[in-house]
Design an enzyme around this catalytic site. Structure first.
Site, PDB file in Angstrom:
ATOM      1  N   ASP A  18       0.847  -1.204   0.000  1.00 32.41           N
ATOM      2  CA  ASP A  18       0.000   0.000   0.000  1.00 32.41           C
ATOM      3  C   ASP A  18       0.877   1.246   0.000  1.00 32.41           C
ATOM      4  O   ASP A  18       0.543   2.256  -0.627  1.00 32.41           O
ATOM      5  CB  ASP A  18      -0.903  -0.013   1.246  1.00 32.41           C
ATOM      6  CG  ASP A  18      -2.222   0.708   1.049  1.00 32.41           C
ATOM      7  OD1 ASP A  18      -2.395   1.360   0.009  1.00 32.41           O
ATOM      8  OD2 ASP A  18      -3.084   0.633   1.946  1.00 32.41           O
ATOM      9  N   HIS A 209      -7.737  -0.995   9.163  1.00 33.89           N
ATOM     10  CA  HIS A 209      -6.814  -0.471   8.144  1.00 33.89           C
ATOM     11  C   HIS A 209      -7.114   1.016   7.974  1.00 33.89           C
ATOM     12  O   HIS A 209      -8.069   1.384   7.285  1.00 33.89           O
ATOM     13  CB  HIS A 209      -7.050  -1.253   6.849  1.00 33.89           C
ATOM     14  CG  HIS A 209      -6.193  -0.868   5.697  1.00 33.89           C
ATOM     15  ND1 HIS A 209      -5.155  -1.661   5.247  1.00 33.89           N
ATOM     16  CD2 HIS A 209      -6.232   0.200   4.862  1.00 33.89           C
ATOM     17  CE1 HIS A 209      -4.592  -1.099   4.192  1.00 33.89           C
ATOM     18  NE2 HIS A 209      -5.227   0.035   3.937  1.00 33.89           N
ATOM     19  N   CYS A 242      -4.209   4.950  -2.456  1.00 29.04           N
ATOM     20  CA  CYS A 242      -4.704   4.095  -3.534  1.00 29.04           C
ATOM     21  C   CYS A 242      -4.966   4.979  -4.744  1.00 29.04           C
ATOM     22  O   CYS A 242      -5.711   5.954  -4.656  1.00 29.04           O
ATOM     23  CB  CYS A 242      -6.000   3.393  -3.105  1.00 29.04           C
ATOM     24  SG  CYS A 242      -6.788   2.498  -4.456  1.00 29.04           S
TER      25      CYS A 242
HETATM   26  P1  HMG Z   1      -9.452  -6.145 -16.295  1.00 30.15           P
HETATM   27  O1  HMG Z   1      -8.871  -5.312 -17.379  1.00 30.15           O
HETATM   28  O2  HMG Z   1     -10.926  -6.102 -16.072  1.00 30.15           O
HETATM   29  O3  HMG Z   1      -8.970  -7.667 -16.425  1.00 30.15           O
HETATM   30  O4  HMG Z   1      -8.706  -5.721 -14.943  1.00 30.15           O
HETATM   31  P2  HMG Z   1      -9.535  -8.834 -17.355  1.00 30.15           P
HETATM   32  O5  HMG Z   1      -9.873  -9.968 -16.472  1.00 30.15           O
HETATM   33  O6  HMG Z   1     -10.576  -8.308 -18.302  1.00 30.15           O
HETATM   34  O7  HMG Z   1      -8.236  -9.229 -18.225  1.00 30.15           O
HETATM   35  C1  HMG Z   1      -7.658  -8.319 -19.164  1.00 30.15           C
HETATM   36  C2  HMG Z   1      -6.203  -8.711 -19.396  1.00 30.15           C
HETATM   37  O8  HMG Z   1      -5.490  -8.527 -18.173  1.00 30.15           O
HETATM   38  C3  HMG Z   1      -6.007 -10.187 -19.786  1.00 30.15           C
HETATM   39  O9  HMG Z   1      -4.856 -10.232 -20.634  1.00 30.15           O
HETATM   40  C4  HMG Z   1      -5.654 -10.862 -18.491  1.00 30.15           C
HETATM   41  O10 HMG Z   1      -4.885 -12.034 -18.618  1.00 30.15           O
HETATM   42  C5  HMG Z   1      -4.855  -9.762 -17.802  1.00 30.15           C
HETATM   43  P3  HMG Z   1      -5.009 -10.468 -22.223  1.00 30.15           P
HETATM   44  O11 HMG Z   1      -5.769 -11.770 -22.360  1.00 30.15           O
HETATM   45  O12 HMG Z   1      -5.821  -9.284 -22.697  1.00 30.15           O
HETATM   46  O13 HMG Z   1      -3.594 -10.463 -22.687  1.00 30.15           O
HETATM   47  N1  HMG Z   1      -4.958  -9.898 -16.334  1.00 30.15           N
HETATM   48  C6  HMG Z   1      -3.904  -9.923 -15.492  1.00 30.15           C
HETATM   49  N2  HMG Z   1      -2.582  -9.846 -15.688  1.00 30.15           N
HETATM   50  C7  HMG Z   1      -1.799  -9.928 -14.593  1.00 30.15           C
HETATM   51  N3  HMG Z   1      -2.268 -10.103 -13.337  1.00 30.15           N
HETATM   52  C8  HMG Z   1      -3.599 -10.189 -13.120  1.00 30.15           C
HETATM   53  C9  HMG Z   1      -4.458 -10.092 -14.229  1.00 30.15           C
HETATM   54  N4  HMG Z   1      -5.802 -10.136 -14.323  1.00 30.15           N
HETATM   55  C10 HMG Z   1      -6.094 -10.024 -15.622  1.00 30.15           C
HETATM   56  N5  HMG Z   1      -4.048 -10.363 -11.869  1.00 30.15           N
HETATM   57  C11 HMG Z   1      -8.012  -6.235 -12.707  1.00 30.15           C
HETATM   58  C12 HMG Z   1      -9.151  -6.254 -13.715  1.00 30.15           C
HETATM   59  C13 HMG Z   1      -8.579  -6.645 -11.355  1.00 30.15           C
HETATM   60  C14 HMG Z   1      -6.947  -7.224 -13.154  1.00 30.15           C
HETATM   61  C15 HMG Z   1      -7.414  -4.786 -12.662  1.00 30.15           C
HETATM   62  O14 HMG Z   1      -8.441  -3.831 -12.536  1.00 30.15           O
HETATM   63  C16 HMG Z   1      -6.446  -4.630 -11.522  1.00 30.15           C
HETATM   64  O15 HMG Z   1      -5.385  -5.238 -11.517  1.00 30.15           O
HETATM   65  N6  HMG Z   1      -6.779  -3.787 -10.486  1.00 30.15           N
HETATM   66  C17 HMG Z   1      -5.953  -3.669  -9.304  1.00 30.15           C
HETATM   67  C18 HMG Z   1      -6.108  -2.292  -8.706  1.00 30.15           C
HETATM   68  C19 HMG Z   1      -5.316  -2.176  -7.437  1.00 30.15           C
HETATM   69  O16 HMG Z   1      -4.345  -2.895  -7.212  1.00 30.15           O
HETATM   70  N7  HMG Z   1      -5.704  -1.208  -6.562  1.00 30.15           N
HETATM   71  C20 HMG Z   1      -5.017  -0.961  -5.322  1.00 30.15           C
HETATM   72  C21 HMG Z   1      -5.222  -2.038  -4.291  1.00 30.15           C
HETATM   73  S1  HMG Z   1      -6.712  -1.861  -3.343  1.00 30.15           S
HETATM   74  C22 HMG Z   1      -6.298  -0.766  -2.070  1.00 30.15           C
HETATM   75  O17 HMG Z   1      -5.278  -0.142  -2.122  1.00 30.15           O
HETATM   76  C23 HMG Z   1      -7.203  -0.669  -0.869  1.00 30.15           C
HETATM   77  C24 HMG Z   1      -6.634  -1.385   0.361  1.00 30.15           C
HETATM   78  O18 HMG Z   1      -5.373  -0.844   0.730  1.00 30.15           O
HETATM   79  C25 HMG Z   1      -7.612  -1.246   1.548  1.00 30.15           C
HETATM   80  C26 HMG Z   1      -8.091   0.185   1.789  1.00 30.15           C
HETATM   81  O19 HMG Z   1      -7.265   1.089   1.975  1.00 30.15           O
HETATM   82  O20 HMG Z   1      -9.316   0.363   1.791  1.00 30.15           O
HETATM   83  C27 HMG Z   1      -6.451  -2.889   0.091  1.00 30.15           C
HETATM   84 MG    MG Z   2      -5.106   0.985   1.910  1.00 33.01          MG
END
Ligand code: HMG
Ligand code: MG
Length: 310
Positions: A18, A209, A242
């Site tokens: 994070d 958190h 984030c």
């Molecule tokens: P998407 O574009 O909807 O994914 O993203 P998809 O399923 O449609 O797939 C599209 C392409 O991405 C495909 O490749 C998949 O294989 C690839 P293609 O066939 O086109 O070549 N793909 C991936 N590649 C690598 N790793 C993966 C993956 N998944 C699909 N895991 C997705 C959807 C969820 C992947 C995207 O939106 C994403 O990665 N989001 C993450 C955002 C994030 O990390 N945000 C921060 C964390 S949350 C936070 O900080 C809050 C927290 O701290 C708590 C709080 O504070 O409240 C936890």
């Molecule tokens: Mg967080």
């Protein structure tokens, strides 16, 4: 049930995940591993080290596999990583990590922007992830973001936070982290929402958190301790945020959390001097990596979560 006074806590250090995920300038894997090594040397046993998310969504963590493969093999360490879907789980299993976290929220707008799914779709995506992870013997945590306030939908009713928490537990997750994603919760909000949750969920399943936008994170820890909650996420040096939550600032600082807990007579087993050295060292890496003026134009062109507007 009577509230038991908290005598010991579990601190989940989220700085390498994070803390770094919002930093635009990519720092190298070696610097991340050095940071994690220093955190472990300071006595932190639970460290969230990276995310197996789409590399374009969080470019900073695109080296997740190398980070996990390079982790210091120390006894008693719990290293974990975020996993949003089955593709992420495959990558996590390949890395050898033994603890993962799935992450959703109370708010459809936020989950759409963050993981390109509605809340219901996130549960459909997580079901096979959690099932497979548990079958592989992994520890699985779940996050409820926007548990108090959402940057798009405003104040969140505690019933919504309870509902998402219970759905995560029903999937089989072993711990749920309740996220004040944009750091808007007050101690009164924490007391109200968590009192409601604790009527239905065992206290040992819940982590808090906090982000520290309004400087209330430590007061929110105090409000949580008063309810018997004893698992806290924090980030060395207060790094964090984030990219899909406008207004999200740094996490609760681990340095401040440890100092506060020790002042309350709650031993943490963490060496505050070594922790401060770890925080100072990563801050130095980040400030040395700040872009030259010429680089700023190209940074603004970085592709970020192409399917969503942020
Ligand atoms: P998407 O574009 O909807 O994914 O993203 P998809 O399923 O449609 O797939 C599209 C392409 O991405 C495909 O490749 C998949 O294989 C690839 P293609 O066939 O086109 O070549 N793909 C991936 N590649 C690598 N790793 C993966 C993956 N998944 C699909 N895991 C997705 C959807 C969820 C992947 C995207 O939106 C994403 O990665 N989001 C993450 C955002 C994030 O990390 N945000 C921060 C964390 S949350 C936070 O900080 C809050 C927290 O701290 C708590 C709080 O504070 O409240 C936890
Ligand atoms: Mg967080």
């Amino acid at each position: 049930m009577a509230i038991q006074p908290v005598k010991s806590v579990k601190i989940v250090e989220v700085g390498p995940r994070d803390g770094l995920q919002n930093e635009k300038v990519i720092i190298d894997t070696g610097a991340k591993l050095a940071f994690i090594g220093k955190l472990a040397a300071a006595g932190l046993k639970y460290i969230e080290v990276t995310s197996f998310v789409h590399p374009k969504a969080i470019p900073q963590l695109s080296d997740a596999l190398d980070v996990v493969k390079g982790l210091p093999a120390l006894p008693g360490m719990h290293y974990s990583a975020l996993v949003p879907n089955l593709k992420g789980l495959e990558r996590a299993l390949e890395s050898g990590i033994r603890e993962i976290a799935v992450f959703t929220a109370t708010s459809n707008t936020f989950t759409q922007r963050n993981i390109n799914m509605t809340v219901n779709e996130s549960f459909e995506a997580f079901q096979p992830v959690v099932q497979r992870a548990l079958a592989e013997g992994l520890f699985v945590r779940g996050y409820v973001s926007t548990a108090f306030y959402c940057p798009y939908e405003g104040k969140i009713d505690s019933a919504a936070t309870l509902d998402v928490t219970q759905r995560l537990l029903a999937l089989g997750v072993q711990e749920v982290s309740i996220g004040d994603t944009i750091g808007q919760a007050t101690p009164q909000d924490v007391t109200t929402t968590m009192t409601h949750l604790l009527q239905h969920v065992p206290v040992e399943k819940l982590a808090m958190h906090f982000h520290d936008t309004n400087g209330l994170a430590l007061e929110n820890v105090a409000a949580s301790l008063a309810l018997g909650l004893s698992i806290f996420d924090s980030s060395a040096g207060g790094l964090g945020g984030c990219p899909y939550a406008p207004g999200a600032s740094g996490n609760l600082s681990t340095d401040a959390l440890v100092g506060f807990l020790e002042s309350q007579g709650i031993a943490t087993g963490i060496d505050l001097n070594l922790l401060k050295e770890a925080s100072a060292a990563i801050r130095k890496v980040l400030s040395n990596a700040e872009p030259e003026l010429d680089d700023i134009g190209s940074l603004q062109n970085l592709a970020v979560n192409p399917r969503v507007e942020s």
